[in-house]
Design an enzyme around this catalytic site. Structure first.
Site, PDB file in Angstrom:
ATOM      1  CE  LYS A  11      19.331 -14.208 -18.698  1.00  0.00           C
ATOM      2  NZ  LYS A  11      18.048 -14.109 -18.206  1.00  0.00           N
ATOM      3  CE1 TYR A  51      14.870 -16.060 -22.147  1.00  0.00           C
ATOM      4  CE2 TYR A  51      15.870 -14.070 -23.190  1.00  0.00           C
ATOM      5  CZ  TYR A  51      15.857 -15.139 -22.299  1.00  0.00           C
ATOM      6  OH  TYR A  51      17.132 -15.348 -21.267  1.00  0.00           O
ATOM      7  NE  ARG A  87      16.675 -25.278 -14.386  1.00  0.00           N
ATOM      8  CZ  ARG A  87      16.352 -24.016 -15.137  1.00  0.00           C
ATOM      9  NH1 ARG A  87      16.778 -23.371 -16.413  1.00  0.00           N
ATOM     10  NH2 ARG A  87      15.004 -23.471 -14.519  1.00  0.00           N
ATOM     11  CB  THR A  93      14.531 -17.386 -11.763  1.00  0.00           C
ATOM     12  OG1 THR A  93      14.476 -18.839 -12.368  1.00  0.00           O
ATOM     13  CG2 THR A  93      14.284 -16.613 -13.146  1.00  0.00           C
ATOM     14  NE  ARG A 104      19.772 -17.011 -13.144  1.00  0.00           N
ATOM     15  CZ  ARG A 104      18.949 -17.716 -13.557  1.00  0.00           C
ATOM     16  NH1 ARG A 104      18.528 -18.736 -12.859  1.00  0.00           N
ATOM     17  NH2 ARG A 104      18.916 -17.777 -14.873  1.00  0.00           N
ATOM     18  CG  ASN A 114      18.225 -13.778 -14.363  1.00  0.00           C
ATOM     19  OD1 ASN A 114      18.482 -13.503 -15.593  1.00  0.00           O
ATOM     20  ND2 ASN A 114      17.293 -14.790 -14.348  1.00  0.00           N
ATOM     21  CG  HIS A 117      18.768 -18.655 -20.712  1.00  0.00           C
ATOM     22  ND1 HIS A 117      17.569 -18.847 -20.303  1.00  0.00           N
ATOM     23  CD2 HIS A 117      19.114 -19.812 -21.926  1.00  0.00           C
ATOM     24  CE1 HIS A 117      16.927 -19.692 -20.973  1.00  0.00           C
ATOM     25  NE2 HIS A 117      17.729 -20.218 -21.750  1.00  0.00           N
ATOM     26  CD  GLU A 128      16.989 -22.702 -24.302  1.00  0.00           C
ATOM     27  OE1 GLU A 128      15.758 -22.015 -23.498  1.00  0.00           O
ATOM     28  OE2 GLU A 128      17.736 -22.618 -23.658  1.00  0.00           O
TER      29      GLU A 128
HETATM   30  P1  CMP Z   1      15.889 -16.787 -18.021  1.00  0.00           P
HETATM   31  O1  CMP Z   1      16.324 -18.098 -17.300  1.00  0.00           O
HETATM   32  O2  CMP Z   1      16.633 -16.228 -18.915  1.00  0.00           O
HETATM   33  O3  CMP Z   1      14.483 -16.916 -18.638  1.00  0.00           O
HETATM   34  C1  CMP Z   1      13.445 -16.117 -18.650  1.00  0.00           C
HETATM   35  C2  CMP Z   1      13.839 -14.900 -17.985  1.00  0.00           C
HETATM   36  O4  CMP Z   1      12.774 -13.788 -17.455  1.00  0.00           O
HETATM   37  C3  CMP Z   1      14.381 -15.231 -16.675  1.00  0.00           C
HETATM   38  O5  CMP Z   1      15.641 -15.724 -16.649  1.00  0.00           O
HETATM   39  C4  CMP Z   1      14.413 -13.744 -16.015  1.00  0.00           C
HETATM   40  O6  CMP Z   1      15.426 -13.136 -16.177  1.00  0.00           O
HETATM   41  C5  CMP Z   1      13.159 -13.167 -16.472  1.00  0.00           C
HETATM   42  N1  CMP Z   1      12.023 -12.825 -15.677  1.00  0.00           N
HETATM   43  C6  CMP Z   1      11.588 -11.804 -15.411  1.00  0.00           C
HETATM   44  N2  CMP Z   1      10.565 -11.806 -14.313  1.00  0.00           N
HETATM   45  C7  CMP Z   1      10.242 -13.192 -14.304  1.00  0.00           C
HETATM   46  C8  CMP Z   1       9.473 -13.945 -13.462  1.00  0.00           C
HETATM   47  N3  CMP Z   1       8.449 -13.339 -12.688  1.00  0.00           N
HETATM   48  N4  CMP Z   1       9.343 -15.208 -13.850  1.00  0.00           N
HETATM   49  C9  CMP Z   1      10.541 -15.869 -14.434  1.00  0.00           C
HETATM   50  N5  CMP Z   1      11.211 -15.285 -15.299  1.00  0.00           N
HETATM   51  C10 CMP Z   1      11.248 -14.017 -15.122  1.00  0.00           C
END
Ligand code: CMP
Length: 143
Positions: A11, A51, A87, A93, A104, A114, A117, A128
């Site tokens: 990211k 998204y 993962r 996350t 992360r 973060n 992805h 994807e």
């Molecule tokens: P990603 O795995 O890219 O998928 C969706 C993204 O939304 C996640 O990583 C986070 O960077 C962002 N995000 C922000 N707030 C939340 C939340 N409360 N729960 C999950 N994803 C979140």
């Protein structure tokens, strides 16, 4: 175990910190092969579509704006159990909950920024990957 492909995105926060190489090394060091890659600055429409599953979530607008705030490095990675392995390498996350030594934990600063992805399941990985890559842009490797 089955050979799988998954989509990974470095990211804008991690690209800005110049840790693309360190993150890709985590994959390569764990027997995950990069089979396609590109550095792109996503359009707002691309980020919104990618998204779309989160479009009703309160963080959606912030997520889209963050993902278009700078270039992202997008790659397809391949290997045994690649979806779960990626993962596990990424960690939770929310980086404050991510296990020590995960991407992360080491490179991310908040749940919004973060670092990476990764696809969460086989069906989403397929969708994807197809969102960003044509079949002919993905390389075949001999193991
Ligand atoms: P990603 O795995 O890219 O998928 C969706 C993204 O939304 C996640 O990583 C986070 O960077 C962002 N995000 C922000 N707030 C939340 C939340 N409360 N729960 C999950 N994803 C979140």
């Amino acid at each position: 175990m089955a050979i799988e492909r998954t989509l990974s995105i470095v990211k804008p926060d991690a690209v800005g910190k110049r840790v693309i190489g360190k993150i890709l090394s985590r994959f390569e060091d764990n027997d995950l092969q990069v089979v396609a890659a590109k550095l792109v600055h996503l359009s707002k429409v691309q980020a919104e579509q990618f998204y779309a599953v989160h479009s009703e979530r309160p963080f959606y607008n912030d997520l889209v704006n963050f993902m278009i705030s700078g270039p992202v490095m997008i790659q397809v990675i391949e290997g045994d159990n690649a979806i779960t392995k990626n993962r596990d390498l990424m960690g939770a996350t929310n980086p404050s909950e991510a296990a020590a030594g995960t991407i992360r934990a080491d490179f991310a600063s908040s749940i919004d920024e973060n670092a990476v992805h990764g696809s969460d399941a086989a069906e989403t990985a397929e969708q994807e990957i197809a969102f960003f890559f044509k079949p002919e842009e993905i390389c075949e490797y001999t193991r």
